[in-house]
Design an enzyme around this catalytic site. Structure first.
Site, mmCIF file in Angstrom:
data_model
loop_
_atom_site.group_PDB
_atom_site.id
_atom_site.type_symbol
_atom_site.label_atom_id
_atom_site.label_comp_id
_atom_site.label_asym_id
_atom_site.label_seq_id
_atom_site.Cartn_x
_atom_site.Cartn_y
_atom_site.Cartn_z
ATOM 1 N N ALA A 1 2.440 -2.448 4.091
ATOM 2 C CA ALA A 1 2.055 -1.542 5.170
ATOM 3 C C ALA A 1 1.711 -2.433 6.352
ATOM 4 C CB ALA A 1 0.841 -0.730 4.750
ATOM 5 N N TYR B 1 -7.477 -12.526 2.268
ATOM 6 C CA TYR B 1 -8.824 -12.075 2.689
ATOM 7 C C TYR B 1 -9.765 -11.821 1.520
ATOM 8 C CZ TYR B 1 -6.919 -7.340 1.922
ATOM 9 O OH TYR B 1 -6.320 -6.227 1.389
ATOM 10 N N GLU B 2 -9.222 -11.823 0.316
ATOM 11 C CA GLU B 2 -10.109 -11.649 -0.846
ATOM 12 C C GLU B 2 -10.876 -12.929 -1.157
ATOM 13 O OE1 GLU B 2 -8.243 -9.189 -4.121
ATOM 14 O OE2 GLU B 2 -6.546 -9.473 -2.786
ATOM 15 N N HIS C 1 -4.442 -10.929 -1.912
ATOM 16 C CA HIS C 1 -4.536 -11.151 -0.471
ATOM 17 C C HIS C 1 -5.431 -12.356 -0.154
ATOM 18 C CE1 HIS C 1 -3.510 -6.822 -0.713
ATOM 19 N NE2 HIS C 1 -2.817 -7.066 0.384
ATOM 20 N N SER D 1 0.834 -1.208 0.000
ATOM 21 C CA SER D 1 0.000 0.000 0.000
ATOM 22 C C SER D 1 0.862 1.247 0.000
ATOM 23 C CB SER D 1 -0.849 0.060 1.270
ATOM 24 O OG SER D 1 -1.806 -0.946 1.271
ATOM 25 N N MET E 1 -1.366 -8.211 6.832
ATOM 26 C CA MET E 1 -2.280 -9.162 6.190
ATOM 27 C C MET E 1 -1.679 -9.789 4.924
ATOM 28 S SD MET E 1 -5.668 -6.762 6.412
ATOM 29 C CE MET E 1 -6.005 -5.721 7.848
ATOM 30 N N SER E 2 -0.363 -9.778 4.811
ATOM 31 C CA SER E 2 0.246 -10.300 3.574
ATOM 32 C C SER E 2 1.652 -10.796 3.878
ATOM 33 C CB SER E 2 0.324 -9.174 2.531
ATOM 34 O OG SER E 2 1.188 -8.145 2.973
ATOM 35 N N ASN F 1 0.680 2.761 11.097
ATOM 36 C CA ASN F 1 -0.152 3.092 12.269
ATOM 37 C C ASN F 1 0.308 2.214 13.424
ATOM 38 O OD1 ASN F 1 -1.529 0.961 10.390
ATOM 39 N ND2 ASN F 1 -2.249 0.489 12.452
ATOM 40 N N HIS G 1 -8.434 2.514 6.923
ATOM 41 C CA HIS G 1 -7.574 2.356 5.753
ATOM 42 C C HIS G 1 -7.028 3.706 5.284
ATOM 43 C CE1 HIS G 1 -5.865 0.296 2.374
ATOM 44 N NE2 HIS G 1 -6.537 1.022 1.503
ATOM 45 N N HIS H 1 -5.730 -0.957 -5.353
ATOM 46 C CA HIS H 1 -4.669 -1.916 -5.670
ATOM 47 C C HIS H 1 -4.685 -2.159 -7.172
ATOM 48 C CE1 HIS H 1 -3.810 -3.894 -1.553
ATOM 49 N NE2 HIS H 1 -4.459 -2.763 -1.354
HETATM 50 N N1 HPA Z 1 -3.006 -4.415 11.033
HETATM 51 C C1 HPA Z 1 -2.956 -5.215 9.971
HETATM 52 N N2 HPA Z 1 -2.585 -4.804 8.773
HETATM 53 C C2 HPA Z 1 -2.227 -3.526 8.642
HETATM 54 C C3 HPA Z 1 -2.249 -2.627 9.710
HETATM 55 C C4 HPA Z 1 -2.654 -3.103 10.981
HETATM 56 O O1 HPA Z 1 -2.718 -2.381 11.990
HETATM 57 N N3 HPA Z 1 -1.829 -1.425 9.226
HETATM 58 C C5 HPA Z 1 -1.560 -1.604 7.914
HETATM 59 N N4 HPA Z 1 -1.797 -2.868 7.546
#
Ligand code: HPA
Length: 270
Positions: free
Chosen positions: A111, A83-84, A81, A28, A209-210, A233, A245, A59
């Site tokens: 990210a 989750y898709e 991903h 990202s 998540m990846s 974050n 997001h 994406h």
């Molecule tokens: N958790 C999971 N995936 C992420 C996060 C998070 O806090 N920030 C960016 N991708």
């Protein structure tokens, strides 16, 4: 799965004759990096027969073939991903494909949420190891003997040699890079504070998540792997703020320039 991979490989090879040395997956906020290299050719994922196609807004989904300085690279502008809704073996299909095209090294970027309380949003973290207990292994199912062994060693997923390269490149760029363990969860929801505490107690420094699944598939087939997270974050519960997001995207955008500079230095140096 091997037939599917061979179909994808055939489909790509019909369109381009190019042997990449390094593969790069853009996370990202880094997506437009691929637009800035010396592009030879692009191939949309939708043009590749049997290829899993990403659905997340923002994406882009294509391979970019080209050169970063003199290094021939293949870049995934947009990843797939779990989750898709894809099988994990489909999630890592593009990674395997890049290896089968000839890439011997792979740089994974993403990210991630900071779990280590000493991190700050906007930090970069060199991935030293990972935990994938929260997601299925991409190597589940019949082993692809053509690619690698049934029970692959994972004691050095992220190459020590490449970690040294990354550290030196970060120093050259004047970037203070963190080093830590990436914990992969399934997403698409962000973690609960209890899950983040769990990740921390396991020894994790960041959650995402990846990436870890891609690293495993790449390692299984003998690629040299390295990875960098952009801490966009602080993970849930560490920061009191709600996660969204938009915040992830904004932090990634804010530090994109130095992330790109670092990525270029690394690709040239590895
Ligand atoms: N958790 C999971 N995936 C992420 C996060 C998070 O806090 N920030 C960016 N991708």
């Amino acid at each position: 799965m091997y037939n599917k991979l061979m179909n994808c490989l055939g489909s790509v090879k019909e369109k381009i004759n190019f042997k990449p040395e390094v593969a790069l997956i853009l996370g990202s906020g880094l997506g437009d990096y691929a637009d800035e290299i010396k592009i030879e050719q692009t191939i949309e994922y939708t043009e590749i027969k049997d290829f899993p196609v990403s659905t997340v807004k923002g994406h882009k989904g294509r391979f970019v073939f080209g050169y970063i300085e003199k290094t021939p690279v293949v870049i995934m502008q947009g990843r797939v991903h779990y989750y898709e809704g894809y099988q994990m073996s489909d999630v890592v299909l593009p990674t395997r494909l890049m290896g089968m095209l000839g890439a011997q090294k792979i740089l994974l970027t993403n990210a991630a949420g900071g779990v280590n309380p000493s991190y700050h949003p906007g930090d970069f973290m060199m991935i030293t190891d990972h935990i994938t207990t929260g997601v299925p292994s991409p190597l589940i199912g019949p082993n692809l003997d053509e690619l690698g062994t049934r029970f692959p060693d994972m004691s050095e997923v992220y190459s020590k040699r490449l970690q040294n390269v990354i550290k030196n490149c970060a120093k050259d760029c004047g970037i203070e890079i963190q080093e830590g363990v990436y914990v992969q969860f399934t997403g698409p929801n962000y973690e609960t504070p209890a899950e983040v505490r769990l990740a921390r107690s396991w020894g994790g420094d960041a959650v995402g998540m990846s990436t870890a699944c891609e690293a495993m598939a790449a390692r299984h087939m003998g690629l040299e792997v390295c990875g960098i997270s952009c801490i966009t974050n602080m993970a849930a519960g560490i920061s009191k703020a709600e996660l969204n997001h938009k915040e992830v995207q904004e932090t990634a955008d804010r530090v994109a320039k130095s992330f790109k500079e670092l990525v270029t230095k690394i690709i040239v140096a590895i």
